[in-house]
Design a protein around this motif. Structure first.
Motif: not given
Length: 73
Positions: A12-14, A20-25, A51-52
């Motif tokens: 769930e965390y990953m 969030t990082k990919l700003r997925m619509a 993350a990298s």
């Protein structure tokens, strides 16, 4: 958080961090409960790669979303 343990909470965390990082619509459609602990290593690999990196091209985002879709149970 110890992400070396294949638990539903870590998945769930990953998944949330990737969305969030990919700003997925379409993030709402990608629920962590849709992923099996059996796919943990694959999800962790995607998480580590996301993350990298600072930025992603559209084609990279599409490829990552496609791969996550393939890993869903």
């Amino acid at each position: 958080m110890n992400l070396n343990e294949p638990t539903p909470q870590n998945i769930e965390y990953m998944i949330e961090a990737i969305k969030t990082k990919l700003r997925m619509a379409t993030g709402a459609a990608m629920q962590s409960s849709s992923f099996s602990v059996d796919k943990y290593e694959d999800i962790k690999d995607i998480y580590d790669m996301v993350a990298s990196k600072q930025n992603f091209s559209i084609s990279e985002v599409e490829a990552l979303v496609s791969e996550l879709g393939r890993l869903r149970a």
